[in-house]
Scaffold this motif. Structure first.
Motif, mmCIF file in Angstrom:
data_model
loop_
_atom_site.group_PDB
_atom_site.id
_atom_site.type_symbol
_atom_site.label_atom_id
_atom_site.label_comp_id
_atom_site.label_asym_id
_atom_site.label_seq_id
_atom_site.Cartn_x
_atom_site.Cartn_y
_atom_site.Cartn_z
ATOM 1 N N ILE A 158 -65.496 35.570 52.441
ATOM 2 C CA ILE A 158 -64.329 36.242 51.885
ATOM 3 C C ILE A 158 -63.984 37.468 52.726
ATOM 4 O O ILE A 158 -64.809 37.987 53.480
ATOM 5 N N ALA A 159 -62.731 37.928 52.572
ATOM 6 C CA ALA A 159 -62.303 39.172 53.212
ATOM 7 C C ALA A 159 -62.118 40.209 52.117
ATOM 8 O O ALA A 159 -61.702 39.884 51.007
ATOM 9 N N MET A 160 -62.467 41.457 52.426
ATOM 10 C CA MET A 160 -62.332 42.512 51.423
ATOM 11 C C MET A 160 -61.706 43.744 52.068
ATOM 12 O O MET A 160 -62.021 44.107 53.197
ATOM 13 N N SER A 161 -60.817 44.363 51.300
ATOM 14 C CA SER A 161 -60.123 45.530 51.840
ATOM 15 C C SER A 161 -59.776 46.523 50.739
ATOM 16 O O SER A 161 -59.674 46.155 49.572
ATOM 17 N N THR A 162 -59.605 47.775 51.119
ATOM 18 C CA THR A 162 -59.171 48.781 50.142
ATOM 19 C C THR A 162 -58.264 49.789 50.835
ATOM 20 O O THR A 162 -58.323 49.965 52.052
ATOM 21 N N ASP A 163 -57.405 50.415 50.052
ATOM 22 C CA ASP A 163 -56.406 51.315 50.621
ATOM 23 C C ASP A 163 -55.943 52.308 49.549
ATOM 24 O O ASP A 163 -55.760 51.932 48.399
ATOM 25 N N GLY A 164 -55.780 53.549 49.927
ATOM 26 C CA GLY A 164 -55.294 54.576 48.995
ATOM 27 C C GLY A 164 -53.854 54.935 49.310
ATOM 28 O O GLY A 164 -53.447 54.923 50.473
ATOM 29 N N PHE A 165 -53.076 55.248 48.276
ATOM 30 C CA PHE A 165 -51.646 55.530 48.475
ATOM 31 C C PHE A 165 -51.271 56.865 47.841
ATOM 32 O O PHE A 165 -51.506 57.089 46.651
ATOM 33 N N ILE A 166 -50.704 57.734 48.665
ATOM 34 C CA ILE A 166 -50.352 59.067 48.168
ATOM 35 C C ILE A 166 -48.912 59.425 48.548
ATOM 36 O O ILE A 166 -48.585 60.562 48.782
ATOM 37 N N VAL A 167 -48.068 58.387 48.635
ATOM 38 C CA VAL A 167 -46.732 58.622 49.187
ATOM 39 C C VAL A 167 -45.893 59.575 48.319
ATOM 40 O O VAL A 167 -45.881 59.482 47.099
ATOM 41 N N THR B 259 -52.640 46.421 50.555
ATOM 42 C CA THR B 259 -53.889 45.668 50.508
ATOM 43 C C THR B 259 -53.660 44.189 50.829
ATOM 44 O O THR B 259 -54.442 43.566 51.557
ATOM 45 N N VAL B 260 -52.561 43.634 50.319
ATOM 46 C CA VAL B 260 -52.217 42.240 50.638
ATOM 47 C C VAL B 260 -52.101 42.072 52.159
ATOM 48 O O VAL B 260 -52.647 41.136 52.743
ATOM 49 N N ASN B 261 -51.419 43.010 52.800
ATOM 50 C CA ASN B 261 -51.200 42.884 54.242
ATOM 51 C C ASN B 261 -52.486 43.092 55.035
ATOM 52 O O ASN B 261 -52.700 42.445 56.062
ATOM 53 N N ASP B 262 -53.350 43.974 54.556
ATOM 54 C CA ASP B 262 -54.647 44.148 55.217
ATOM 55 C C ASP B 262 -55.444 42.849 55.185
ATOM 56 O O ASP B 262 -56.079 42.457 56.166
ATOM 57 N N VAL C 66 -51.323 36.872 43.862
ATOM 58 C CA VAL C 66 -52.604 37.557 43.742
ATOM 59 C C VAL C 66 -52.714 38.095 42.310
ATOM 60 O O VAL C 66 -51.711 38.460 41.697
ATOM 61 N N LYS C 67 -53.931 38.083 41.757
ATOM 62 C CA LYS C 67 -54.105 38.539 40.368
ATOM 63 C C LYS C 67 -54.758 39.920 40.328
ATOM 64 O O LYS C 67 -55.742 40.170 41.011
ATOM 65 N N LEU C 68 -54.185 40.797 39.484
ATOM 66 C CA LEU C 68 -54.802 42.107 39.261
ATOM 67 C C LEU C 68 -55.820 41.935 38.151
ATOM 68 O O LEU C 68 -55.466 41.584 37.026
ATOM 69 N N VAL C 69 -57.091 42.135 38.473
ATOM 70 C CA VAL C 69 -58.131 41.753 37.511
ATOM 71 C C VAL C 69 -58.903 42.927 36.914
ATOM 72 O O VAL C 69 -59.629 42.753 35.940
ATOM 73 N N ALA D 106 -57.860 47.637 45.787
ATOM 74 C CA ALA D 106 -58.812 46.891 46.600
ATOM 75 C C ALA D 106 -58.522 45.418 46.368
ATOM 76 O O ALA D 106 -57.973 45.049 45.314
ATOM 77 N N GLY D 107 -58.829 44.607 47.338
ATOM 78 C CA GLY D 107 -58.545 43.186 47.156
ATOM 79 C C GLY D 107 -59.547 42.320 47.886
ATOM 80 O O GLY D 107 -60.165 42.751 48.861
#
Lengths: 59, 335, 350
Positions: free
Chosen positions: B49-58, B76-79, B121-124, B144-145
């Motif tokens: 599997i691939a795993m990624s995380t990203d924070g957003f402060i826009v 996260t989808v694009n990562d 994608v499902k938010l779980v 994270a995804g």
């Protein structure tokens, strides 16, 4: 020393001009240029028009 | 003078961000799976599997073309998509400032729902924290995804080879420009919409076209210029760009002209850099041009053996010049 | 209109076989555009381009940054500045350093925006950092005039404005010909440069900023220099008119008067600075806040001064690219995007 950008005058009001540089619009001071009309091209620097440019040479 | 504090430049995605990651985080977190790519590739009991995380402060959290919610899903989808992984499950954590309007939160959640549904994608799971007034700027979201890796398909920033073609999946710099105009009181008005979009669909159709793809990288913070410098370093190759073939929205060009900025260094949130062998690039470009979010895709240059670690531009008058190396914080230049 | 097409200009420049020509571009934007368009790669060995002192950020003395830092930290004013000045090192700190520590430092696109900020925030004292040459000075003067006309009391300017004519006198032996800064001449007109040719025998052409305009200007120099006598030509007539912009010159003269000023690297050049006239004293931040006299101390390892005079190349400086990089600048020439050192560093290092 001076970043300049050629832009088209699209509106004039009370010494201010609205200029358009390929879709980026900003209000600038037009106080230092005489006889400015919509459609004219100007060289813009730090919020003022510093010169009128001949239209066919602007773009 | 030695800097002892974290600066805005450390977050700008350039050299200093890389140094911070190397000197602080890698120093403490390093392990075989630790990755410079957008997502880590993990093997759990044989399942990859691939795993990624990203924070957003826009700031502002709403902008032309999206909002922080849509952004937090797309990021996260694009990562994951960059690794050729189909996004399957995501989590999200909110830090909300006391006093934040509920209807705005609802609007954010709504666009997260829509974007997630579009990708499938499902938010779980999630987390909610409320911070006192002034402790955060309105709302921060971390997602994270995990995604399912495509069997037999592997890309990496280290896979670029001399002769490969460089594709951007859209015109560059729109998100960064949108935010710059919304955030700074520069008084500039332009019809520019953020490119914020989920790109798994685009990557899926590329993989269906050919598996002969070496690098896919999301050109977010720091823009296409920063990503190309990263790839040049990781792959030990040079990059040659053809300045006149880089797609830039005219209004973005106008804003950059006023402020003395280069669109190659403005952030994107729905534009990727794709590197593939010459034989595959044409077909990939054709596929991308048919895609919902990638109609403005273009081949902008090639990978070279010489000028290792550098990005060289062939200018409109046929001369050669170096693309400036990514620096710190973007500062509009006026005089 | 340009005299030579891109092709013709290239042929003239690359075909030049005569003795070495040293051409100084005095404008920082020229330095920047020359690198961006890869023009140096076209020049034969016998044509050398020297980057002169035409970036307002680079020639601004260290003490000016110290004054701005003091205003923001000790007097708690909002300092408004062009983005270019934010990272310039002062004796101890830059504006970026103090912004990080909580000082109110605001980036503006125009001095007129700083006046608008003062109107919106009557509770704040707003100080605009007025740097620049003849191109940028008129808008700073307009800002002061507007503030006075509107009765805005919480706005002032910290001046470091400079003018070119006397600087040319200090530089005239540094090069065989000058690329004159097109946007300065847009304001001042041609007379300054004509005088230089007629009275001092200094050659040069007024140049624009596109690749085509720069090549045209360089080709013109190559052709004219072979005639063997001093010359002047305006290669940027689409914008820089012979008479310049008399209204802009008038507004400078109305609001400011000449003074002696220090140039980083060149020292004090008499009459080359501008300060507010007595009538506008209430808008002079130095007088308003009664600032003490500050002597800034530049880093001794830095050779920005010599770089600015064309006496050495950025790469000749010991700290260039080592201690001094765009991320950690030691001298002002590495900070500004227009600075000769920054341009050399970013576009190729030689």
């Amino acid at each position: 020393m001076c970043v300049g950008l050629a832009a088209k005058v699209v509106g004039l009001k009370d010494g201010m001009a609205l200029v358009d540089a390929s879709g980026a619009k900003r209000e600038i001071s037009a106080e230092l240029i005489d006889d400015l009309e919509p459609g004219d091209y100007v060289m813009v620097h730090a919020g003022i028009a510093i010169a009128k440019i001949d239209e066919e040479e602007a773009v | 003078m030695e800097q002892k504090v974290v600066t805005l430049a450390h977050g700008a995605g350039g050299k200093q961000t890389a140094a911070l990651i190397r000197e602080v985080f890698k120093e403490h977190f390093d392990n075989p799976e630790f990755t410079p790519d957008d997502a880590a590739v993990l093997n759990i009991d044989g399942a990859k599997i691939a795993m990624s995380t990203d924070g957003f402060i826009v700031s502002p959290f709403e902008f032309n073309g999206g909002n922080i919610g849509k952004l937090s899903i797309c990021g996260t989808v694009n990562d994951l998509a960059c690794m050729g992984a189909k996004p399957e499950y995501m989590t999200c954590a909110f830090v909300i400032e006391e006093g934040f309007p509920l209807d705005k939160l609802e609007m954010i959640a709504n666009s997260m729902e829509k974007t997630a549904a579009e990708v499938g994608v499902k938010l779980v799971a999630g987390d909610t924290k409320v911070a006192g007034k002034g402790q955060v700027d309105k709302v921060f979201i971390t997602t994270a995804g995990i995604g399912r890796l495509t069997e037999g398909f592997k890309t990496s920033g280290a896979f670029a080879r001399p002769g490969d073609q460089i594709i951007v999946t859209g015109d560059v710099g729109r998100h960064g420009c949108t935010i710059l105009l919304a955030r700074e009181d520069l008084g500039i008005d332009a019809e520019i919409k953020s490119d914020c979009a989920p790109l798994w669909g685009a990557v899926e159709s590329m993989i269906e076209t050919t598996r002969d793809i070496h690098v896919i990288r999301d050109a977010t913070r720091g823009g296409v210029g920063t990503v190309l410098y990263e790839i040049a370093a990781e792959s030990g190759v040079g990059v040659r760009l053809d300045a006149s073939s880089i797609p830039v929205d005219p209004a973005v060009q106008g804003v950059c002209g006023m402020l003395g900025l280069d669109p190659l260094y403005l952030a994107n949130e729905g534009t990727m850099v794709v590197i593939a062998p010459k034989e595959a690039a044409g077909a990939l470009l054709e596929t991308l041009k048919k895609g919902k979010y990638t109609k403005n895709a273009a081949i902008i240059g090639e990978i070279t053996e010489e000028m290792t670690g550098k990005v060289v531009l062939t200018t409109a008058i046929g001369t050669q010049t170096m693309l400036p190396e990514p620096g710190g914080e973007l500062l509009p230049r006026i005089c | 209109m340009s005299t030579y097409s891109i092709e013709e200009a290239r042929e003239i420049i690359q075909g030049y076989k005569g003795p070495k020509i040293r051409i100084m571009e005095v404008c920082g934007t020229h330095t920047h555009e020359i690198f961006k368009h890869g023009i140096r790669s076209l020049l034969p060995e016998n044509i050398e381009l020297i980057s002169g002192p035409g970036c307002p950020v680079c020639v601004t003395q260290v003490g000016f940054i110290d004054e701005a830092v003091m205003l923001a930290t000790d007097y708690h004013v909002q300092v408004c500045t062009f983005g270019d000045l934010i990272r310039v090192p002062g004796t101890e700190k830059s504006l970026a350093d103090i912004r990080r520590e909580g000082a109110d430092v605001k980036m503006v696109y125009s001095p007129l925006d700083a006046v608008a900020l003062a109107v919106q925030h009557p509770e704040k004292e707003v100080v605009f950092l007025a740097v620049g040459f003849e191109t940028t000075t008129p808008v700073a003067c307009l800002a002061v005039k507007h503030a006075m006309a509107q009765g805005v009391k919480n706005f002032s300017v910290l001046t470091a404005n400079k003018t070119m004519p006397n600087a040319y006198q200090a530089l005239k032996t540094s090069a065989d010909a000058f690329l004159f800064p097109g946007h300065v001449n847009t304001i001042t007109g041609e007379s300054v440069c004509r005088d230089l040719m007629e009275k001092d025998g200094v050659s040069g052409v007024i140049a624009g900023f596109t690749a085509e305009e720069l090549l045209d200007a360089l080709a013109t120099i190559v052709v004219r220099i072979q005639e063997g006598k001093p010359f002047f030509e305006n290669c940027y007539t689409r914008v820089a008119k012979p008479e310049g912009n008399p209204k802009a010159m008038a507004v400078i003269d109305e609001v400011m008067e000449p003074c002696d000023t220090q140039w980083r690297g060149l020292g004090i050049i008499p009459g080359s600075g501008l300060k507010l006239r007595e009538k506008y004293a209430a808008y002079d931040a130095r007088r308003k806040f009664n600032l003490p006299k500050i002597e800034g101390k530049p880093n001794p390892a830095c050779r920005c001064g010599e770089v600015l005079q064309g006496k050495c190349k950025p790469s000749d400086c010991k700290v260039f690219g080592k201690g001094c990089t765009p991320q950690h600048p030691i001298g002002a020439c590495m900070v500004s995007n227009e600075g000769a050192c920054s341009a050399y560093f970013q576009y190729g290092r030689n």
